[in-house]
Enzyme design. Sequence first.
Site, PDB file in Angstrom:
ATOM      1  CG  HIS A 217      -4.547  30.486 -32.881  1.00  0.00           C
ATOM      2  ND1 HIS A 217      -4.694  30.432 -31.504  1.00  0.00           N
ATOM      3  CD2 HIS A 217      -4.935  29.263 -33.357  1.00  0.00           C
ATOM      4  CE1 HIS A 217      -5.133  29.233 -31.171  1.00  0.00           C
ATOM      5  NE2 HIS A 217      -5.296  28.515 -32.278  1.00  0.00           N
ATOM      6  CG  LEU A 218      -8.750  29.460 -38.636  1.00  0.00           C
ATOM      7  CD1 LEU A 218      -8.605  30.401 -39.818  1.00  0.00           C
ATOM      8  CD2 LEU A 218      -9.048  28.040 -39.104  1.00  0.00           C
ATOM      9  CG  HIS A 219      -8.575  35.274 -35.562  1.00  0.00           C
ATOM     10  ND1 HIS A 219      -7.242  35.109 -35.904  1.00  0.00           N
ATOM     11  CD2 HIS A 219      -8.811  36.612 -35.654  1.00  0.00           C
ATOM     12  CE1 HIS A 219      -6.699  36.288 -36.179  1.00  0.00           C
ATOM     13  NE2 HIS A 219      -7.629  37.226 -36.048  1.00  0.00           N
ATOM     14  CG  LEU A 220     -13.452  33.774 -39.899  1.00  0.00           C
ATOM     15  CD1 LEU A 220     -13.106  32.367 -39.414  1.00  0.00           C
ATOM     16  CD2 LEU A 220     -14.607  33.691 -40.891  1.00  0.00           C
TER      17      LEU A 220
END
Length: 386
Positions: A217-220
């Site tokens: 799940h898109l994350h930085l």
Amino acid sequence: MAVPRDSDETSYLLPPSRKDWEGQAIPDFVYGPKDLVWEGIQWPGSAPSLLEDPVPPSRFDRALRSAWRQRMGLGLFRYRLGELQTRTLPGAVGFVAQLNVERGVKRRRPQDIHSVKQAFDPAQFNFNRIRPGEVLFRLLGAPDPPGAAQQEDVLVLINVSPLEWGHVLLVPEPARGLPQRLLPGALRAGVEAVLLSSHPGFRVGFNSLGGLASVNHLHLHGFYLGHRLPVEGAPSEPLDPGGHLHLLQAPPAPGFLFYTSGPGPDLEALVGRVCRVTDYLTDHEIAHNLFVTRGAPPGKASRSSALTGVRVILWARKSSFGVKEGEAFNVALCELAGHLPVKTSQDFSTLTEAAALALIQDCLLPPAQAEEVQAALVALIAQDEQ
């Protein structure tokens, strides 16, 4: 200067009672170009303490730290993070090793990942399932110029298994269910988060699927580390005539270096180039890690304490699905930059520079494939310059 709806950083704190968390509006941290700190950031003569800032903390630092500290006090993390034992490994590289036993045993197990471009699966854990108290605030870049399209919302969450003090996740519009594939809006938010902090040790990074991302799940990641890292001033050589892509050759690992020292079009161009490169790597099933830090311009090695711009460093590497057991550390964005979160006291006390380099080398692409990737990326950047 843009201001949040409540300019006091205490507006980012939870109500004192857990039963009051549900239904609470997520506070906004609104910022504009004048909030980005481009100049005057440098390391002091000795390594700073995170409780004794080398310079006055920015509004972003105060908001993040006060809210993060409160969540720690309320027990929202999987363990209580104290001051980590830290040592610099003897040798030329300057690895910063830290002992973090609890992260090694208490963090959430990685998801079942089998492809760098795997689709988002709502049935697996994702950031729409977190507790309300894990959200610190919404990061909102004010339109520039006024009247331009609003940038996407980015939620700033605590990482419940922190690797260092202030460890947060930057999650763009989680309800969209974006897979872990870097997008321009996410990278822009990550670079701007580094620039919103006045602490030289606030860094941001991204792990692709196959590059030890544990949640699809898109994350930085963003975190404070009160120590210089070798990649901040490591030497590099240009790979294209325009000087937009450089090769960082010094240990811990060779990587591709992008650099910006100014706002506006220069920053937007960097974001576009990096994401075109990560798109290429993802489409070709090549795992990668990315690290955003303040640093010196490309070129010769720099030992100056002044950090004049932002370095974005990208490593293409072998795919690794799951976490290797029995290793002193797992190789992802931190380790490739020279920061080694070590899992056991035994490894922490005995780890050598040579052993660390061997672990990292084992995760890199074979030389022939690395050369092919480099040639492809140089050609990709050349297309942009035409």
